[in-house]
Write a protein that holds these residues in place. Structure first.
Motif, PDB file in Angstrom:
ATOM      1  N   ALA A   3       1.153  -0.797  -0.558  1.00 40.21           N
ATOM      2  CA  ALA A   3       0.992  -0.798   0.876  1.00 40.21           C
ATOM      3  C   ALA A   3       1.582  -2.121   1.548  1.00 40.21           C
ATOM      4  CB  ALA A   3      -0.383  -0.872   1.338  1.00 40.21           C
ATOM      5  N   TYR A   4       1.698  -2.947   0.893  1.00 40.82           N
ATOM      6  CA  TYR A   4       2.473  -4.170   1.361  1.00 40.82           C
ATOM      7  C   TYR A   4       3.787  -3.997   1.439  1.00 40.82           C
ATOM      8  CZ  TYR A   4       3.817  -5.797  -3.401  1.00 40.82           C
ATOM      9  OH  TYR A   4       4.151  -5.859  -4.697  1.00 40.82           O
ATOM     10  N   ALA A  15      -2.048  -4.610   8.106  1.00 46.29           N
ATOM     11  CA  ALA A  15      -2.792  -3.776   9.177  1.00 46.29           C
ATOM     12  C   ALA A  15      -4.300  -3.504   8.768  1.00 46.29           C
ATOM     13  CB  ALA A  15      -2.147  -2.536   9.681  1.00 46.29           C
ATOM     14  N   THR A  16      -4.322  -3.050   7.498  1.00 46.91           N
ATOM     15  CA  THR A  16      -5.742  -2.894   7.069  1.00 46.91           C
ATOM     16  C   THR A  16      -6.777  -3.789   6.826  1.00 46.91           C
ATOM     17  OG1 THR A  16      -4.947  -2.604   4.704  1.00 46.91           O
ATOM     18  CG2 THR A  16      -5.180  -0.550   5.986  1.00 46.91           C
ATOM     19  N   ALA A  17      -6.079  -5.036   6.480  1.00 48.49           N
ATOM     20  CA  ALA A  17      -6.525  -6.512   6.111  1.00 48.49           C
ATOM     21  C   ALA A  17      -7.139  -6.899   7.695  1.00 48.49           C
ATOM     22  CB  ALA A  17      -5.733  -7.378   5.462  1.00 48.49           C
ATOM     23  N   LEU A  58       6.727  -4.795  14.411  1.00 41.80           N
ATOM     24  CA  LEU A  58       6.400  -3.652  13.651  1.00 41.80           C
ATOM     25  C   LEU A  58       6.845  -3.763  12.127  1.00 41.80           C
ATOM     26  CD1 LEU A  58       6.884  -0.860  16.122  1.00 41.80           C
ATOM     27  CD2 LEU A  58       4.713  -1.752  15.354  1.00 41.80           C
ATOM     28  N   ASP A  59       8.257  -4.350  11.936  1.00 38.80           N
ATOM     29  CA  ASP A  59       8.755  -4.231  10.613  1.00 38.80           C
ATOM     30  C   ASP A  59       8.075  -5.482   9.887  1.00 38.80           C
ATOM     31  OD1 ASP A  59      10.438  -2.243  11.056  1.00 38.80           O
ATOM     32  OD2 ASP A  59      12.045  -3.300  11.653  1.00 38.80           O
ATOM     33  N   GLY A  60       7.374  -6.522  10.711  1.00 39.78           N
ATOM     34  CA  GLY A  60       6.674  -7.443   9.918  1.00 39.78           C
ATOM     35  C   GLY A  60       5.344  -7.179   9.523  1.00 39.78           C
ATOM     36  N   THR A  61       4.843  -6.223  10.097  1.00 35.54           N
ATOM     37  CA  THR A  61       3.309  -5.677   9.779  1.00 35.54           C
ATOM     38  C   THR A  61       3.345  -4.649   8.725  1.00 35.54           C
ATOM     39  OG1 THR A  61       2.812  -6.290  11.884  1.00 35.54           O
ATOM     40  CG2 THR A  61       1.220  -5.071  10.930  1.00 35.54           C
ATOM     41  N   SER A  62       2.950  -4.703   7.458  1.00 35.29           N
ATOM     42  CA  SER A  62       2.789  -3.921   6.570  1.00 35.29           C
ATOM     43  C   SER A  62       1.590  -3.110   6.664  1.00 35.29           C
ATOM     44  CB  SER A  62       2.862  -4.321   5.224  1.00 35.29           C
ATOM     45  OG  SER A  62       1.632  -5.225   4.843  1.00 35.29           O
TER      46      SER A  62
END
Length: 143
Positions: free
Chosen positions: A71-72, A135-137, A127-131
Motif C-alpha cells: 500500500a505504501y 491515507a489509511t493511517a 496526490l502522488d505524495g500520498t500513498s
C-alpha cells in the motif's frame, strides 16, 4: 472535480490497503459492501485497476482481489490517473496528454495556462505524495 467513479476506486483501494498483506483475497461482494460501491460499477473499476497492475484477482470459491504492491507503493494520484486520465484541468498543461487549447492565441503568454500549471503541479505533488498506506493511517489517526 473528482468523479464518482474515482471516489469509488479510491474507496475500494483504501479498503484493500487495510487488509493484511499476504492474506486471502477479498471477495468483490465484501469490497462493494464495505466500500459502499455498487457491485456493477465495482466490477468495471476493479478490472481497470487490475489491468493497470495495481490489483491481483483470484478466481474460484476463495477468489477475490488483493493489492499487487504494498500500500505504501501505490499513490492516490496513480489510482486517479487510471480512472480519470491526466490530473491537469486543461490539456495544454498535461504532462501525459498534452494538446494545445483550440481557443488560445499565445500559449507562452497565457495567464490561464500558467495558473493551471501551478494547480497541476501542486495537485500532483499532493496526490502522488500520498500513498494508500498514508491515507489509511490518517483515517485511523483521525478516528
Amino acid at each position: 472535480m473528482l468523479t464518482q467513479r474515482s471516489r469509488y476506486a479510491l474507496r475500494a483501494m483504501l479498503f484493500l490497503a487495510t487488509q493484511k498483506p499476504g492474506g486471502p483475497p477479498v471477495p468483490m461482494n465484501r469490497i462493494a459492501a464495505t466500500a459502499n460501491v455498487p457491485r456493477k460499477f465495482l466490477e468495471l473499476i476493479l478490472a481497470d485497476l487490475r489491468e493497470a497492475g495495481f490489483l491481483h484477482s483470484h478466481r474460484g470459491k476463495a477468489g477475490g482481489y488483493c493489492l499487487s504492491r504494498p500500500a505504501y507503493l501505490i499513490s492516490l494520484g496513480e489510482v486517479i490517473r487510471v480512472i480519470e486520465g491526466p490530473l491537469a484541468l486543461v490539456p495544454c498543461v498535461s504532462r501525459t496528454a498534452y494538446r494545445p487549447c483550440t481557443d488560445c492565441r499565445d500559449e507562452a503568454a497565457c495567464a490561464i495556462r500558467r495558473a493551471m500549471a501551478r494547480v497541476r503541479d501542486e495537485t500532483a505533488r499532493i496526490l502522488d505524495g500520498t500513498s494508500l498506506a498514508d491515507a489509511t493511517a490518517e483515517e485511523l489517526a483521525a478516528a
